[in-house]
Design an enzyme around this catalytic site. Structure first.
Site, short mmCIF file in Angstrom:
data_model
loop_
_atom_site.label_atom_id
_atom_site.label_comp_id
_atom_site.label_asym_id
_atom_site.label_seq_id
_atom_site.Cartn_x
_atom_site.Cartn_y
_atom_site.Cartn_z
N CYS A 104 0.83 -1.21 0.00
CA CYS A 104 0.00 0.00 0.00
C CYS A 104 0.86 1.26 0.00
CB CYS A 104 -0.91 -0.01 1.23
SG CYS A 104 -1.75 1.55 1.49
N CYS A 143 0.28 3.28 3.53
CA CYS A 143 0.62 2.76 4.85
C CYS A 143 1.91 3.40 5.36
CB CYS A 143 0.80 1.23 4.79
SG CYS A 143 -0.74 0.31 4.94
N HIS A 168 -4.49 0.26 7.88
CA HIS A 168 -4.93 0.01 6.50
C HIS A 168 -6.33 -0.63 6.43
CE1 HIS A 168 -4.11 -0.86 2.22
NE2 HIS A 168 -4.76 -1.99 2.43
N ASN A 191 -13.25 10.00 -1.92
CA ASN A 191 -13.83 8.99 -2.82
C ASN A 191 -13.62 7.68 -2.14
OD1 ASN A 191 -14.47 10.56 -5.04
ND2 ASN A 191 -12.44 10.32 -5.93
N SER A 195 -8.53 4.52 -5.78
CA SER A 195 -7.42 3.66 -6.19
C SER A 195 -6.89 2.80 -5.06
CB SER A 195 -6.30 4.54 -6.75
OG SER A 195 -5.92 5.50 -5.78
N HIS A 253 -6.93 1.98 1.63
CA HIS A 253 -6.42 2.61 2.86
C HIS A 253 -7.27 3.86 3.16
CE1 HIS A 253 -2.96 3.15 5.68
NE2 HIS A 253 -3.62 4.29 5.82
N HIS A 262 -8.49 7.21 3.44
CA HIS A 262 -7.89 8.50 3.06
C HIS A 262 -8.90 9.37 2.33
CE1 HIS A 262 -7.60 6.39 -0.78
NE2 HIS A 262 -7.43 7.57 -1.36
N GLN A 279 -9.03 13.49 0.17
CA GLN A 279 -8.19 14.41 -0.60
C GLN A 279 -8.58 15.85 -0.31
OE1 GLN A 279 -7.20 13.48 -4.66
NE2 GLN A 279 -8.34 11.56 -4.57
P1 H2U Z 1 -8.32 8.24 -4.69
O1 H2U Z 1 -8.65 8.59 -3.29
O2 H2U Z 1 -9.36 8.78 -5.64
O3 H2U Z 1 -8.05 6.82 -4.91
O4 H2U Z 1 -6.96 9.00 -5.02
C1 H2U Z 1 -5.76 8.76 -4.33
C2 H2U Z 1 -4.78 9.82 -4.74
O5 H2U Z 1 -3.47 9.46 -4.29
C3 H2U Z 1 -4.69 10.00 -6.24
O6 H2U Z 1 -5.07 11.33 -6.55
C4 H2U Z 1 -2.54 9.90 -5.22
C5 H2U Z 1 -3.20 9.75 -6.57
O7 H2U Z 1 -2.73 10.71 -7.48
N1 H2U Z 1 -1.31 9.12 -5.09
C6 H2U Z 1 -0.13 9.73 -4.71
O8 H2U Z 1 -0.09 10.95 -4.56
N2 H2U Z 1 1.00 8.99 -4.52
C7 H2U Z 1 1.06 7.65 -4.72
O9 H2U Z 1 2.08 7.04 -4.48
C8 H2U Z 1 -0.12 6.94 -5.25
C9 H2U Z 1 -1.39 7.71 -5.33
ZN ZN Z 2 -2.36 1.01 3.66
#
Ligand code: H2U
Ligand code: ZN
Length: 340
Positions: free
Chosen positions: A53, A56, A116, A154, A162, A165, A167, A169
Site C-alpha cells: 500500500c 501505509c 490500513h 472517494n 485507487s 487505505h 484517506h 483528498q
Molecule cells: P483516490 O482517493 O481517488 O483513490 O486517489 C488517491 C490519490 O493518491 C490520487 O489522486 C494519489 C493519486 O494521485 N497518489 C499519490 O499521490 N501517490 C502515490 O504514491 C499513489 C497515489
Molecule cells: Zn495502507
C-alpha cells in the site's frame, strides 16, 4: 390528497434551490424488472498493514517518497496533482467561443489512520475528531492562498478510488469551481431576496415535515435532501448558522465526529457492504467578498441503487436532458432511518 401523498404516487420534478436545477422523480418505476449488471461485492477483510500500500506508514509511494511512520493522520502533496501551484501561463488569448483561463492550485492526500484495514465508519470517534482538526488546519492554511478548498473523499472501487487505505483528498483552486459558483449564486440570490439563509430556512422546513430527516445530535442533523438525485444521497448540516468549517467550536467538532460515525455506519448497514461514496464539504469561499449567505454543509453521493453491487448509472436521459430517480427521497430516508 396531501402533498406528500401526491408526490409518493405521481411522476413529478423537484427543484434544487442550492443549484437551481430540477430532478425528475418517477416513483412508479421502482416496480420495473431488473436485468442489469450484478457485480461482485468486495467483503474481504484487509490487514492492518499492507506492504504493497502506498499510503501505509513507512511505505514507498509511487513517486518514490517514503511515508513517515505516522501515528494518526498524515498529509502529503499528491504525487500526481491535477493542479499545480505555479503555472507558467500568464495569460491565454481571449476568444468568446474558445475560452481558456489559467488554473493554479494544490492537491493533497490525507491519510485518516495508519491502520490500513479501517474505514472512517470503523474509526473511533476521537480518531475521526482528529481528521476534522486536520481538515480545518488544511482549510485555514490553503485559504491564505486559494479562494476554494475542496475537502473530499472517494470511497470504494466503484467510485474510482485507487486504494482502500482510509484517506481523503484536499484540492485547493485559484478559482471557484462550477458547483461552488452555482451554490454561491443561489445562496446569495436567496439571501438578497429574503434576508435569511437558504439552507437554514430549508432545514426548518425539513424539521417540520420530518419525512426526510435521518438523525440529529446537539449541533448537527442529517437528511435526504428533497431534491436528492442519487438514490441514497444525503446531506449533513449544522443546526445554527456556520459559514465555514474554521468557525466550528470544540463542542461542534466533537458532535461532528460523533454524527459522522453514526452516518457512515448507517450507510454500511444498508447493503451489508463497506459503502462506497463520494463525500465532501462546501462552505464559504475565502476570497474578499461577504459570505453571510453561506451555510456549511457536507454532501454524500453514494452510487449504489438496490444492492451491494447494483449501482445507478447517470446515463441516457440524465446525460442528455436531466437527472432522474425512481425511489423517492422519502422512501430512501425511511429505509436509512431504520438502520440507525
Ligand atoms: P483516490 O482517493 O481517488 O483513490 O486517489 C488517491 C490519490 O493518491 C490520487 O489522486 C494519489 C493519486 O494521485 N497518489 C499519490 O499521490 N501517490 C502515490 O504514491 C499513489 C497515489
Ligand atoms: Zn495502507
Amino acid at each position: 390528497m396531501t402533498k406528500a401523498e401526491l408526490l409518493k404516487e405521481n411522476v413529478h420534478r423537484r427543484y434544487n434551490p442550492l443549484k437551481g436545477e430540477w430532478v425528475l422523480v418517477s416513483p412508479h418505476r421502482t416496480k420495473r424488472p431488473w436485468q442489469g449488471k450484478h457485480e461482485n461485492s468486495q467483503l474481504t477483510k484487509r490487514p492492518a498493514y499492507d506492504p504493497e500500500c502506498y499510503l501505509c506508514p513507512g511505505n514507498q509511494r509511487a513517486g518514490g517518497q517514503i511515508n513517515p511512520k505516522y501515528a494518526d493522520t498524515y498529509v502529503f502533496n499528491n504525487d500526481f496533482a491535477a493542479l499545480l501551484p505555479d503555472n507558467e501561463l500568464a495569460q491565454i488569448g481571449k476568444d468568446s467561443l474558445l475560452q481558456a483561463e489559467v488554473a493554479e492550485g494544490t492537491c493533497r492526500v490525507l491519510c485518516y489512520s495508519p491502520d490500513h484495514s479501517q474505514t472512517m465508519a470503523e474509526m473511533s470517534v476521537p480518531a475521526i475528531r482528529k481528521v476534522i482538526e486536520v481538515w480545518i488546519q488544511q482549510l485555514i492554511e490553503l485559504n491564505t492562498k486559494y479562494p476554494w478548498v475542496q475537502i473530499f473523499e472517494n470511497k470504494g472501487e466503484m467510485m474510482g478510488c485507487s486504494n482502500p487505505h482510509p484517506h481523503g483528498q484536499i484540492w485547493a483552486t485559484s478559482y471557484l469551481p462550477n458547483e461552488i459558483v452555482l451554490e454561491n449564486d443561489c445562496q446569495a440570490k436567496y439571501f438578497n431576496e429574503n434576508h435569511s439563509i437558504l439552507l437554514k430556512d430549508y432545514l426548518e422546513k425539513e424539521i417540520n415535515e420530518k419525512d426526510r430527516l435521518l438523525f440529529e445530535n446537539e449541533h448537527w442533523i442529517t437528511i435526504v435532501p428533497f431534491w436528492a438525485v442519487w438514490p441514497y444521497e444525503t446531506m449533513l448540516l449544522p443546526k445554527k448558522h456556520i459559514a465555514r468549517m474554521d468557525q466550528l467550536n470544540n463542542g461542534e467538532k466533537d458532535t461532528l465526529a460523533e454524527i459522522l460515525k453514526i452516518h457512515l455506519q448507517m450507510y454500511d448497514r444498508l447493503f451489508d457492504v463497506s459503502f462506497p461514496y463520494t463525500m465532501g464539504w462546501h462552505g464559504a469561499p475565502a476570497d474578499s467578498k461577504e459570505y453571510n449567505h453561506w451555510q456549511l454543509h457536507a454532501h454524500f453521493y453514494p452510487p449504489l441503487l438496490r444492492s451491494a453491487t447494483i449501482k445507478k448509472f447517470m446515463v441516457g436521459f440524465e446525460m442528455l436532458a436531466e437527472a432522474q430517480r425512481d425511489i423517492t427521497p422519502e422512501q430512501a430516508a425511511q429505509l436509512l432511518r431504520e438502520l440507525l
